[in-house]
Design an enzyme around this catalytic site. Structure first.
Site, mmCIF file in Angstrom:
data_model
loop_
_atom_site.group_PDB
_atom_site.id
_atom_site.type_symbol
_atom_site.label_atom_id
_atom_site.label_comp_id
_atom_site.label_asym_id
_atom_site.label_seq_id
_atom_site.Cartn_x
_atom_site.Cartn_y
_atom_site.Cartn_z
ATOM 1 N N LEU A 1 0.830 -1.202 0.000
ATOM 2 C CA LEU A 1 0.000 0.000 0.000
ATOM 3 C C LEU A 1 0.869 1.258 0.000
ATOM 4 C CD1 LEU A 1 -2.506 -1.086 2.822
ATOM 5 C CD2 LEU A 1 -2.725 -1.433 0.366
ATOM 6 N N PRO A 2 1.645 1.485 -1.059
ATOM 7 C CA PRO A 2 2.437 2.715 -1.090
ATOM 8 C C PRO A 2 1.507 3.922 -1.052
ATOM 9 C CG PRO A 2 2.499 1.602 -3.220
ATOM 10 C CD PRO A 2 1.780 0.703 -2.284
ATOM 11 N N HIS A 3 1.886 4.907 -0.263
ATOM 12 C CA HIS A 3 1.009 6.058 -0.084
ATOM 13 C C HIS A 3 1.802 7.278 0.354
ATOM 14 C CE1 HIS A 3 1.357 4.067 3.818
ATOM 15 N NE2 HIS A 3 1.245 5.275 4.339
ATOM 16 N N CYS A 4 1.220 8.446 0.107
ATOM 17 C CA CYS A 4 1.808 9.692 0.572
ATOM 18 C C CYS A 4 0.801 10.820 0.402
ATOM 19 C CB CYS A 4 3.094 10.023 -0.191
ATOM 20 S SG CYS A 4 2.838 10.460 -1.920
#
Length: 151
Positions: A63-66
């Site tokens: 779940l890459p997120h920013c």
């Protein structure tokens, strides 16, 4: 905010393949480039987040997120890799299902809500299997909308 309401068919990639996490992140940002103001800024923000610790949560999911100023509203994209990608998961398993979540800098509540929904969705093996077997982006959205009401 429900994940099923922000995921769009043009942000679902069922044929995604990359060698490793670094290349995968670059490829993901490249595929969503029309939805962001500055791909370089997005990639830098995602990489900063990854340096804090891998966003691979186990069971073949990442779940890459920013949060970033390079986007106007929350965005979710889904990537599926048949071969799997080394995402430096703690369980050592390759990642097959990736949800990329981007939100504007000031967007906290919806951002965390969407991340939590995806984490709950992917916790269930039957849900992961359904995403692995979906034949097209429409099936992915239909499935997620169906289950997201209960998560």
């Amino acid at each position: 905010m429900k994940i099923g309401n922000i995921l769009e068919t043009d942000l679902i990639f069922l044929d995604f393949e990359s060698r490793n996490k670094e290349v995968a992140l670059e490829d993901m940002v490249g595929r969503i480039n029309k939805k962001v103001r500055d791909t370089k800024e997005v990639l830098e923000a995602i990489n900063r987040r990854e340096k804090l610790g891998t966003t691979a949560v186990g069971d073949g999911v990442a779940l890459p997120h920013c949060r970033t100023s390079a986007i106007k509203k929350i965005l979710a994209a889904f990537f599926r890799s048949t071969a799997g990608i080394d995402f430096e998961a703690e369980d050592g398993e390759p990642v097959h299902l990736i949800f990329l979540i981007l939100a504007p800098d000031e967007e906290w509540e919806s951002y965390l809500e969407v991340l939590a929904q995806i984490a709950r969705l992917c916790k269930e093996e039957k849900n992961r299997n359904a995403l692995l077997k979906a034949n097209n982006p429409g099936e992915v959205i239909k499935f997620i909308k169906g289950v997201s009401e209960g998560i």
